[in-house]
Motif scaffolding. Structure first.
Motif, PDB file in Angstrom:
ATOM      1  N   PHE A   9       1.797   8.274   1.029  1.00  0.00           N
ATOM      2  CA  PHE A   9       2.311   9.586   0.395  1.00  0.00           C
ATOM      3  C   PHE A   9       2.372  11.247   1.372  1.00  0.00           C
ATOM      4  O   PHE A   9       3.075  12.024   1.473  1.00  0.00           O
ATOM      5  N   ARG A  51       0.548  -0.925  -0.186  1.00  0.00           N
ATOM      6  CA  ARG A  51       0.039   0.783   0.219  1.00  0.00           C
ATOM      7  C   ARG A  51       0.582   1.120  -0.230  1.00  0.00           C
ATOM      8  O   ARG A  51       0.803   1.723   1.098  1.00  0.00           O
ATOM      9  N   GLU A 101       0.615   4.277  -1.087  1.00  0.00           N
ATOM     10  CA  GLU A 101      -0.133   5.500  -1.343  1.00  0.00           C
ATOM     11  C   GLU A 101      -0.028   5.947  -0.012  1.00  0.00           C
ATOM     12  O   GLU A 101      -0.767   7.139  -0.154  1.00  0.00           O
ATOM     13  N   SER A 102      -0.291   4.848   0.968  1.00  0.00           N
ATOM     14  CA  SER A 102      -0.696   5.184   2.267  1.00  0.00           C
ATOM     15  C   SER A 102       0.457   5.892   2.954  1.00  0.00           C
ATOM     16  O   SER A 102       0.375   6.639   3.613  1.00  0.00           O
TER      17      SER A 102
END
Length: 206
Positions: free
Chosen positions: A128, A123, A125-126
């Motif tokens: 960013f 994951r 994107e967690s």
């Protein structure tokens, strides 16, 4: 008599000059990436944790995709300490990962000299938001890719490209469960901070 008083003051001043340097470091990243685990694995003292059990009330706001086994979450901070060599003591502050607790980040960042952004490749994107947070505030950081179950399916170069990281940001592969691995990440960050602080002096001398 006055002379003896001055001599008596000298050891105190000397002790102060050799005291370890205290450095505040943040351990940040998304929900469930391993921040509490890293602080706990590397801390030389019993870590302070502010974990609470996950409940059914949070199902609509907590994304457990890929981390279905998670049972607790940090609601304020994690705290630990590690001594690096004789000269540096790191005070580690793990940030909460859930968006509803992000307001804590501004307070935790006060006085921080650097940060570790943990990334879960399942994951990415967690993390960013954490990367953006430190970039905007000019706080130096390294990216540590936490290999869950000891696995690293992607090389650092691919992760750098996926996260659109500039070349000066180090991407390190680690296992947050392992003390040595977590310590190596912190040492890499400290080396980066030292290089940034002494770089101008080195260039002027050359």
């Amino acid at each position: 008599m006055a002379g003896s008083e001055r001599v008596a003051e000298t050891p105190t001043a000397s002790a102060r000059s050799t005291a370890p340097e205290a450095v505040k470091i943040l351990i940040a990243g998304g929900f469930g990436v391993g921040k509490t685990t890293m602080v706990g694995s590397v801390s030389e003292i019993a870590p302070l944790r502010t974990e609470e059990p996950l409940t059914a009330a949070g199902l609509d706001v907590d994304d457990l995709n890929g981390i279905e086994e998670k049972r607790a979450t940090t609601v304020a901070l994690d705290f630990g300490r590690i001594t690096i060599g004789r000269d540096v003591v790191l005070y580690l502050f793990g940030t909460p990962g859930q968006q509803r607790f992000w307001f804590m980040w501004n307070d935790l960042a006060i006085g921080a000299l650097g940060a570790v952004v943990l990334v879960d490749v399942r994951r990415p994107e967690s993390s960013f938001a954490a990367i953006d947070f430190f970039e905007r505030r000019g706080i130096p950081f390294v990216v540590a890719v936490n290999g869950f179950h000891g696995r690293h399916p992607y090389p650092a170069a691919e992760i750098r490209e996926a996260l659109a990281l500039p070349e000066h940001v180090q991407v390190l592969l680690c296992d947050a469960r392992e003390r040595t691995s977590s310590r190596d990440v912190l040492i890499a960050l400290i080396d980066q901070l030292i290089d940034a602080a002494t770089g101008p002096r080195r260039r002027s001398a050359s």
